[in-house]
Write a protein that holds these residues in place. Sequence first.
Motif, mmCIF file in Angstrom:
data_model
loop_
_atom_site.group_PDB
_atom_site.id
_atom_site.type_symbol
_atom_site.label_atom_id
_atom_site.label_comp_id
_atom_site.label_asym_id
_atom_site.label_seq_id
_atom_site.Cartn_x
_atom_site.Cartn_y
_atom_site.Cartn_z
ATOM 1 N N ALA A 347 -34.642 6.768 25.449
ATOM 2 C CA ALA A 347 -33.608 6.654 24.644
ATOM 3 C C ALA A 347 -33.350 8.084 23.858
ATOM 4 O O ALA A 347 -32.511 8.252 23.937
ATOM 5 C CB ALA A 347 -34.268 5.462 23.776
ATOM 6 N N LEU A 348 -34.216 8.720 23.650
ATOM 7 C CA LEU A 348 -34.477 10.763 22.947
ATOM 8 C C LEU A 348 -32.683 10.691 24.090
ATOM 9 O O LEU A 348 -31.961 11.383 22.760
ATOM 10 C CB LEU A 348 -35.232 10.976 22.342
ATOM 11 N N ALA A 349 -33.612 10.966 24.509
ATOM 12 C CA ALA A 349 -32.336 11.548 25.970
ATOM 13 C C ALA A 349 -31.143 11.846 25.562
ATOM 14 O O ALA A 349 -30.240 11.926 25.663
ATOM 15 C CB ALA A 349 -33.579 11.444 26.790
ATOM 16 N N LYS A 350 -31.216 10.388 25.976
ATOM 17 C CA LYS A 350 -29.621 9.630 25.536
ATOM 18 C C LYS A 350 -28.981 9.956 24.433
ATOM 19 O O LYS A 350 -27.569 10.195 24.610
ATOM 20 C CB LYS A 350 -29.793 8.467 25.986
ATOM 21 N N LYS A 351 -29.102 10.470 23.603
ATOM 22 C CA LYS A 351 -28.852 10.194 21.999
ATOM 23 C C LYS A 351 -28.627 11.783 21.775
ATOM 24 O O LYS A 351 -27.520 12.495 21.620
ATOM 25 C CB LYS A 351 -29.890 10.691 21.029
ATOM 26 N N ILE A 352 -29.743 12.068 22.350
ATOM 27 C CA ILE A 352 -28.734 14.082 22.808
ATOM 28 C C ILE A 352 -28.093 14.429 23.589
ATOM 29 O O ILE A 352 -26.887 15.092 23.087
ATOM 30 C CB ILE A 352 -30.691 14.814 23.216
ATOM 31 N N ILE A 353 -27.861 13.414 24.697
ATOM 32 C CA ILE A 353 -26.846 13.690 25.912
ATOM 33 C C ILE A 353 -25.441 13.566 25.017
ATOM 34 O O ILE A 353 -24.454 14.624 25.204
ATOM 35 C CB ILE A 353 -26.896 12.893 27.053
ATOM 36 N N LEU A 354 -25.323 12.161 24.764
ATOM 37 C CA LEU A 354 -24.158 12.259 23.850
ATOM 38 C C LEU A 354 -23.885 12.389 22.860
ATOM 39 O O LEU A 354 -22.401 12.942 22.305
ATOM 40 C CB LEU A 354 -24.280 10.393 23.508
ATOM 41 N N SER A 355 -24.554 12.802 22.548
ATOM 42 C CA SER A 355 -24.733 14.178 20.632
ATOM 43 C C SER A 355 -23.935 15.352 21.244
ATOM 44 O O SER A 355 -23.128 15.803 20.680
ATOM 45 C CB SER A 355 -25.972 14.307 19.782
ATOM 46 N N HIS A 356 -24.597 15.845 22.443
ATOM 47 C CA HIS A 356 -23.603 16.995 23.437
ATOM 48 C C HIS A 356 -22.576 16.777 23.914
ATOM 49 O O HIS A 356 -21.430 17.706 23.126
ATOM 50 C CB HIS A 356 -25.073 18.142 24.631
ATOM 51 N N ARG A 357 -21.825 16.254 24.414
ATOM 52 C CA ARG A 357 -21.015 15.643 24.794
ATOM 53 C C ARG A 357 -20.349 15.762 23.636
ATOM 54 O O ARG A 357 -18.872 16.353 23.769
ATOM 55 C CB ARG A 357 -21.119 14.090 25.513
ATOM 56 N N LYS A 358 -20.553 15.114 22.714
ATOM 57 C CA LYS A 358 -19.111 15.656 21.270
ATOM 58 C C LYS A 358 -19.098 16.350 20.472
ATOM 59 O O LYS A 358 -17.650 16.864 20.375
ATOM 60 C CB LYS A 358 -19.907 14.011 20.164
ATOM 61 N N GLU A 359 -20.015 17.047 20.978
ATOM 62 C CA GLU A 359 -20.090 19.132 20.830
ATOM 63 C C GLU A 359 -19.001 19.605 21.660
ATOM 64 O O GLU A 359 -18.226 20.458 21.127
ATOM 65 C CB GLU A 359 -21.149 19.517 20.351
#
Length: 421
Positions: A347-359
């Motif tokens: 879940a943490l990995a997914k959260k980081i990926i989607l945050s990076h994508r937003k950036e």
Amino acid sequence: MDLHSNVPIHVMPTDKFKTTTIAFKFMAPLDIETMTARSLLSKMLVRVTEKYPTDKAFNQHLSYLYGAYLNSNVSKFKDCHVITISLEIVNERYLPDELSLVDEGIQLLKEVILNPLVQNQQFDETFLEQEKRLLQNKLIAIEDNKTQLSYLQLLKYMFGDQPYRYPAVGQLEQLEHITAQSLYHTYQNMLSHDNCSIYVVGNVDKDYISAKLADTFNVQSFTYRPSQDNYPINPQQAVNEVVETADVDQTKLNMGFRFPTQYGATDYPALIVFNMMFGADPSSVLFSEVREKQSLAYSIHSQIDGKNGYLFVLSGVSSDAYEAAKNTIIAAFEQFKIGNFTDEKMALAKKIILSHRKELKDRPKQMIELMHNQILIEDPQSEADFIAGIEAVTKADIQALCQHAQLDTIYIMTKAVNEDA
């Protein structure tokens, strides 16, 4: 002279930025015989032109365009070598005068791409020698940097004679063979045979700028078909391990994996999530196990070339501990094969990926790269599709992907043992 027809134009109107970015991407097959010349060509095109034949004249015109920024680079993309020429220019909506900067920018790109400084079918000798020296220094610096060199050595042993093993900027030994005349042939070849696509990001009128670009460069659509990598993946195959000695303070321990997926495949999101859990972030297993808990590595991370399904682990470790570090990395990968990781970590990995994508949406050049990736798939992927794909990844998806992956090559660069000691 017109650009090769069949060029798609992709425009993303947005009011996020005070600049407009226009990028041309020229794609040719990866070929060691042409990569170095194309790398040189990319720099020659943005150096001077027929209309602006000196550095001073060129820079004065960029200043007149409110400090427009022109840049070029080369990269590898799936099975292609890509020359990217991009222009970042202030959006005219924010200017006090009536200067049509978008039109001016397109005219500048026309000058750069279609009217380089060429006489008697050859580039300017003086500028070419300067650019050759700069590229030579860059290539020597890569060889002197043991981290970069050890990565290239990993690629060499993993890919053998395939052109993928070479850096996009080229090879030192190729430089001396490039002449002002041969580079002109490289340029002609680029215009005549490369697949080309154009990308625009900024607060622009989509129809207007598309029509303007199409009119200026005589463009039509093309269909890019990437070649399929037929390399058979065999998880049971013996790992190719290579140990070489060099004058290094710390051992470089690198690993190359092949995964049976690639950008656009239904199980590709599982590779992104796995990579983030494995070694792409300080929260990852490799970072916590190898670096923090066991203090075996000064640096360690994993990265993917998702277009080809490759994953690389790159690390700097203590010279007396590289065997322990290697075994720890392999053991960590084995844990993913048996599904030994928590839902919380996933879940943490997914959260980081989607945050990076937003950036990425805050950087025009990254937005262009995302658009360019779409040519690899038949149906464009929306942002909602990407997010849904990441969120849908399950533990079983990652486990299955890892079970079918192959650890192909381990490359170790370490200092020689002093036999007199």
